[in-house]
Design an enzyme around this catalytic site. Structure first.
Site, mmCIF file in Angstrom:
data_model
loop_
_atom_site.group_PDB
_atom_site.id
_atom_site.type_symbol
_atom_site.label_atom_id
_atom_site.label_comp_id
_atom_site.label_asym_id
_atom_site.label_seq_id
_atom_site.Cartn_x
_atom_site.Cartn_y
_atom_site.Cartn_z
ATOM 1 N N ARG A 167 1.206 -1.239 -0.043
ATOM 2 C CA ARG A 167 0.006 0.216 -0.187
ATOM 3 C C ARG A 167 1.029 1.820 -0.015
ATOM 4 O O ARG A 167 0.119 2.322 0.732
ATOM 5 C CB ARG A 167 -0.605 0.089 1.312
ATOM 6 C CG ARG A 167 -1.937 -1.212 1.093
ATOM 7 C CD ARG A 167 -2.772 -1.169 -0.103
ATOM 8 N NE ARG A 167 -3.627 -2.388 0.376
ATOM 9 C CZ ARG A 167 -3.249 -3.855 -0.353
ATOM 10 N NH1 ARG A 167 -2.327 -3.800 -1.205
ATOM 11 N NH2 ARG A 167 -4.033 -4.930 -0.376
ATOM 12 N N SER A 191 -11.752 -0.939 2.805
ATOM 13 C CA SER A 191 -10.430 -0.931 4.549
ATOM 14 C C SER A 191 -10.093 0.009 4.610
ATOM 15 O O SER A 191 -9.625 0.571 3.960
ATOM 16 C CB SER A 191 -9.311 -2.487 3.607
ATOM 17 O OG SER A 191 -10.280 -3.171 3.593
ATOM 18 N N GLU A 206 -5.876 3.014 5.823
ATOM 19 C CA GLU A 206 -5.297 2.903 4.831
ATOM 20 C C GLU A 206 -5.804 3.784 4.435
ATOM 21 O O GLU A 206 -5.329 4.549 2.993
ATOM 22 C CB GLU A 206 -5.632 1.192 4.527
ATOM 23 C CG GLU A 206 -5.543 1.262 3.595
ATOM 24 C CD GLU A 206 -5.757 -0.208 2.819
ATOM 25 O OE1 GLU A 206 -6.496 0.070 1.167
ATOM 26 O OE2 GLU A 206 -5.532 -1.118 3.116
#
Length: 338
Positions: A163, A238, A334
């Site tokens: 990520r 998420s 995130e």
């Protein structure tokens, strides 16, 4: 001249459905109009908006919000085995994945139904079910915000991590990605069904030799069973990253919590599912006013209607604090908090 709107509502432009205002707002549908907007507003603070799927707005945006709406895709080169497809930044990611599958191009099927637009996929190095953007991305084109120059970033230039990319680190807020080139297979597709959820979904449907479309359908079914549709319930997918721990640190924690799930990511590192941690901490399905944690997937924070970004942020911080106190593990957001 592209129209610029003042005091513009961003409620429909973020998947959390948060009410926030942009000081100024403009949508651009070509590199030429993007360049002219940048040139004509060079002294104004800018905020770049894609699909609005990976952000939590906690305040009004005191800037010129530039919505990237570039559309189109084309084949750059191909042979019997693979094809390079260039896709413009404003294309919806999932629609692009479905288009590649309709052409029998393999490589993106495990990332079906991820929200957002194509242009932001390299920023986050999005991924799911054993696949990441870095596996198929050849390069991306980007315009430098202050000099208006176009630059090509190769896969290597992007410094991809979990990520992570150069666009979240040393090149943060300096470039706007305008298109992305992917190398996809035309035959001898690499079918990736390593994740148990995918295997279970295929088995349920009696599929023993899955095609890339079968894998995509399985991923879509899994995601739909776990994740709410942002059109029906505001969310950003998420909210937290799965924490990666050194094995030496993890072993001490695991001795205390032997039921803790984990995946080995290297000889020295282990990934722990953040959703499992959140669930064990008792947050799954909890609601705090209009902000809450989804009933089917603890990784997903949701807006039940009129939650503010600050309220959702407060819930996320409560989760982080509780998990650190219970397990000694820090989980990172995130989602970009604005």
């Amino acid at each position: 001249m592209t129209a610029i709107h003042a005091n513009f509502s961003l409620k429909k432009f973020n998947t959390f459905g948060i009410e926030a205002k942009a000081k100024h707002f403009v949508a651009v549908d070509s590199v030429a109009s993007l360049t002219s907007v940048l040139q004509e507003n060079r002294d104004e603070k800018k905020f770049i908006l894609g699909g609005g799927s990976n952000m939590l707005l906690t305040q009004d945006i005191d800037a010129l919000v530039i919505h990237i709406n570039l559309k189109g895709k084309k084949i750059v080169q191909e042979n019997d085995d693979w094809v390079w497809v260039a896709c413009q930044a404003g294309e919806n990611w999932h629609e692009f994945v479905l288009w590649t599958l309709s052409q029998n191009y393999g490589g993106l099927e495990n990332m079906s139904l991820i929200p957002g637009n194509v242009g932001t996929t390299p920023v986050q190095n999005i991924g799911a079910y054993g696949a990441e953007i870095k596996d198929t991305m050849i390069s991306c084109e980007a315009i430098k915000i202050d000099t208006f120059e176009m630059k090509t970033f190769s896969n290597k230039d992007c410094h991809f991590g979990y990520r992570e990319s150069i666009f979240k680190q040393e090149a943060k807020d300096q470039y706007i990605i305008t298109s992305v080139v992917f190398q996809l297979t035309k035959r001898n597709h690499k079918i990736n069904t390593a994740y148990g959820d995918i295997q279970a979904e295929l088995a349920k449907n009696g599929i023993e030799n899955p095609t890339i479309k079968d894998v995509s359908n399985a991923v879509i079914a899994i995601r739909q069973s776990k994740l709410p549709d942002p059109k029906e319930l505001g969310n950003s997918g998420s909210f937290f990253k799965n924490p990666i721990l050194l094995k030496s640190d993890f072993e001490k924690i695991h001795a205390q919590f032997p039921e803790m799930k984990y995946y080995e990511v290297s000889e020295s590192e282990v990934k722990v599912p953040a959703g499992w941690l959140i669930e064990q901490a008792g947050f799954k399905g909890k609601r705090f006013g209009d902000a809450g944690i989804h009933t089917n997937q603890a990784l997903v924070l949701v807006n039940y209607g009129n939650a503010t970004g600050q309220e959702i942020l407060a819930v996320s911080k409560d989760i982080q604090k509780t998990i650190f106190e219970k397990f000694g593990i820090h989980i990172e957001a995130e989602v970009n908090v604005i």
